[in-house]
Design a protein around this motif. Structure first.
Motif, PDB file in Angstrom:
ATOM      1  N   LEU A  67       0.699  -1.300  -0.196  1.00  0.00           N
ATOM      2  CA  LEU A  67      -0.157   0.267   0.064  1.00  0.00           C
ATOM      3  C   LEU A  67       0.733   1.067   0.052  1.00  0.00           C
ATOM      4  O   LEU A  67       0.622   2.450  -0.746  1.00  0.00           O
ATOM      5  CB  LEU A  67      -0.957  -0.026   1.163  1.00  0.00           C
ATOM      6  N   THR A  68       2.219   1.075   0.804  1.00  0.00           N
ATOM      7  CA  THR A  68       2.541   2.172   0.719  1.00  0.00           C
ATOM      8  C   THR A  68       4.462   2.114   0.813  1.00  0.00           C
ATOM      9  O   THR A  68       4.581   0.475   0.478  1.00  0.00           O
ATOM     10  CB  THR A  68       2.785   2.997   2.469  1.00  0.00           C
ATOM     11  N   ARG A  85       3.821   5.563   8.783  1.00  0.00           N
ATOM     12  CA  ARG A  85       2.053   6.047  10.042  1.00  0.00           C
ATOM     13  C   ARG A  85       2.035   7.035   8.869  1.00  0.00           C
ATOM     14  O   ARG A  85       0.382   6.731   8.722  1.00  0.00           O
ATOM     15  CB  ARG A  85       2.361   5.619  11.434  1.00  0.00           C
ATOM     16  N   MET A 127       0.685   5.374   6.095  1.00  0.00           N
ATOM     17  CA  MET A 127      -0.682   5.000   5.762  1.00  0.00           C
ATOM     18  C   MET A 127      -1.703   5.679   6.530  1.00  0.00           C
ATOM     19  O   MET A 127      -2.380   5.010   5.629  1.00  0.00           O
ATOM     20  CB  MET A 127      -0.121   3.747   6.989  1.00  0.00           C
ATOM     21  N   GLY A 128      -1.304   7.103   6.908  1.00  0.00           N
ATOM     22  CA  GLY A 128      -2.421   7.435   7.445  1.00  0.00           C
ATOM     23  C   GLY A 128      -3.349   8.254   5.627  1.00  0.00           C
ATOM     24  O   GLY A 128      -4.323   8.730   5.353  1.00  0.00           O
ATOM     25  N   LYS A 135      -4.308   5.421   3.586  1.00  0.00           N
ATOM     26  CA  LYS A 135      -6.142   5.427   4.236  1.00  0.00           C
ATOM     27  C   LYS A 135      -7.787   6.763   3.827  1.00  0.00           C
ATOM     28  O   LYS A 135      -8.749   5.598   3.123  1.00  0.00           O
ATOM     29  CB  LYS A 135      -5.980   5.004   5.266  1.00  0.00           C
ATOM     30  N   THR A 136      -6.406   8.089   3.726  1.00  0.00           N
ATOM     31  CA  THR A 136      -7.964   8.857   3.171  1.00  0.00           C
ATOM     32  C   THR A 136      -8.194   8.895   2.283  1.00  0.00           C
ATOM     33  O   THR A 136      -9.418   8.910   1.669  1.00  0.00           O
ATOM     34  CB  THR A 136      -7.196   9.936   3.601  1.00  0.00           C
ATOM     35  N   ALA A 195     -10.842   5.831   1.121  1.00  0.00           N
ATOM     36  CA  ALA A 195     -11.999   6.423   1.774  1.00  0.00           C
ATOM     37  C   ALA A 195     -12.931   7.089   0.643  1.00  0.00           C
ATOM     38  O   ALA A 195     -13.770   6.741   0.831  1.00  0.00           O
ATOM     39  CB  ALA A 195     -12.017   7.165   2.516  1.00  0.00           C
ATOM     40  N   PHE A 236      -8.052  -4.809   3.324  1.00  0.00           N
ATOM     41  CA  PHE A 236      -6.468  -4.970   2.586  1.00  0.00           C
ATOM     42  C   PHE A 236      -5.446  -6.017   3.345  1.00  0.00           C
ATOM     43  O   PHE A 236      -5.710  -6.713   4.485  1.00  0.00           O
ATOM     44  CB  PHE A 236      -6.049  -3.703   3.762  1.00  0.00           C
ATOM     45  N   ASP A 259       5.652  -2.116   3.732  1.00  0.00           N
ATOM     46  CA  ASP A 259       4.155  -1.872   4.483  1.00  0.00           C
ATOM     47  C   ASP A 259       4.964  -2.652   6.011  1.00  0.00           C
ATOM     48  O   ASP A 259       4.785  -2.297   7.221  1.00  0.00           O
ATOM     49  CB  ASP A 259       2.468  -2.728   3.910  1.00  0.00           C
ATOM     50  N   PHE A 307      -3.221   0.465  11.765  1.00  0.00           N
ATOM     51  CA  PHE A 307      -4.459   1.098  10.736  1.00  0.00           C
ATOM     52  C   PHE A 307      -5.267   0.275   9.972  1.00  0.00           C
ATOM     53  O   PHE A 307      -6.653   0.310   9.537  1.00  0.00           O
ATOM     54  CB  PHE A 307      -3.494   1.552   9.518  1.00  0.00           C
ATOM     55  N   PHE A 308      -5.088  -0.889   9.057  1.00  0.00           N
ATOM     56  CA  PHE A 308      -6.012  -1.988   8.872  1.00  0.00           C
ATOM     57  C   PHE A 308      -6.625  -2.614   9.161  1.00  0.00           C
ATOM     58  O   PHE A 308      -7.035  -4.049   8.630  1.00  0.00           O
ATOM     59  CB  PHE A 308      -5.135  -2.038   7.476  1.00  0.00           C
TER      60      PHE A 308
END
Length: 297
Positions: free
Chosen positions: A85-86, A96, A99-100, A103-104, A107, A116, A122, A134-135
């Motif tokens: 993801l990252t 982090r 990841m934030g 996730k935003t 969304a 996920f 990651d 986060f997931f």
């Protein structure tokens, strides 16, 4: 591009990666309690936080992919991100933050059922600690319209292993799964030795394949290699999805695993996802390749 193929040809091709209709699995239509009229989207290797060549639009391709999936009609039943993801970083705070941000952005997907799993970028540096914040869990199962889905974590161990504890968990889960039930497995790394020299393998992946082998209707979707690839281990089909950030060369096609250069004349070439749509009308399946920019503004 669309084409129609019969079930025998479909099983010979073993499906296509990217977006998959679970009813395209071997025997799915004949299993009581299954509903063949659904599909799901697989997205992989967004590498949020990556900057520079070979993708001058590194902060744009993930939002474009979200817009493209939001434009699908009808929408998929669910979406799964199969890892990375990252982009990796040695800084826990930066990990982090990325990841934030990821996730935003996701969304914004209008399909609310989004699942996920981690990639090594990651999870390998902290054994998945930030990912879980986060997931949630790095490995789990779920069921959808008669199909059993298994998410395996073969990245939190920096050695690229599933591990004895998770293999025991998989064995226990499969022992409770009826033999005729279709199974879809999601991993990040390939479970087979695609090209170990480039870290395109799972060290104990063969043990997972052995556990799955008694089940006649199994399909595996994975990421990690940033390109489409199809492989069979016995009757089990394995399919890789393209990346959302940059493509990588074919296994062993060049001395080093360096990204394919960006082509200004054909931007986003090698990025995207695919749809396999099945309807309960005999044994025909429609396949369509979709570019990552579809539906983007």
């Amino acid at each position: 591009m669309k084409q129609t193929i019969d079930r025998r040809t479909f099983l010979g091709l073993a499906g296509l990666a990217g977006v998959a209709c679970a009813s395209g699995l071997a025997g799915c239509a004949s299993v009581p309690g299954t509903n063949p009229d659904f599909y799901f989207v697989q997205l992989s290797d967004a590498h949020w936080g990556f900057e520079g060549p070979p993708n001058p639009d590194a902060r744009g391709t993930l939002p474009k992919a979200v817009a493209a999936v939001n434009a699908l009609e009808p929408p998929p039943d669910f979406i799964v991100f199969t890892g990375d993801l990252t982009h990796t970083t040695d800084d826990p705070a930066e990990r982090r933050r990325r990841m934030g941000e990821f996730k935003t952005i996701v969304a914004g997907l209008r399909v609310r059922d989004v699942r996920f799993m981690p990639g090594e970028h990651d999870a390998s540096l902290d054994h998945g600690a930030a990912f879980q914040e986060f997931f949630g869990s790095t490995h789990y199962t779920f069921d959808h319209k008669g199909v059993h889905f298994i998410v395996l974590d073969n990245v939190s161990d920096p050695a690229g292993k599933i591990g004895d504890a998770q293999l025991a968990w998989l064995a226990a889960d499969l022992a409770k799964t009826a033999p005729a039930r279709p199974i879809v497995v999601f991993t990040h790394r390939p479970l087979f030795d695609l090209y170990p020299q480039w870290d395109w393998a799972t060290r104990d992946g063969a043990a997972a394949v052995d556990l799955l082998m008694p089940h006649p209707h199994v399909t595996v979707f994975y990421g990690h290699i940033h390109q489409e690839n199809h492989h069979m281990t016995g009757h089990i089909a394995h399919h890789a999805a393209r990346s959302l950030i940059f493509p990588l060369p074919a296994p062993g096609s060049q001395p080093k695993r360096t990204p394919v250069p960006w082509d200004d004349a054909h931007p986003y070439r090698g990025l995207g996802y695919r749809e396999v749509e099945a309807r309960h009308r005999g044994e025909d399946y429609a396949l369509q390749e979709l570019p990552v920019t579809r539906g983007a503004s």
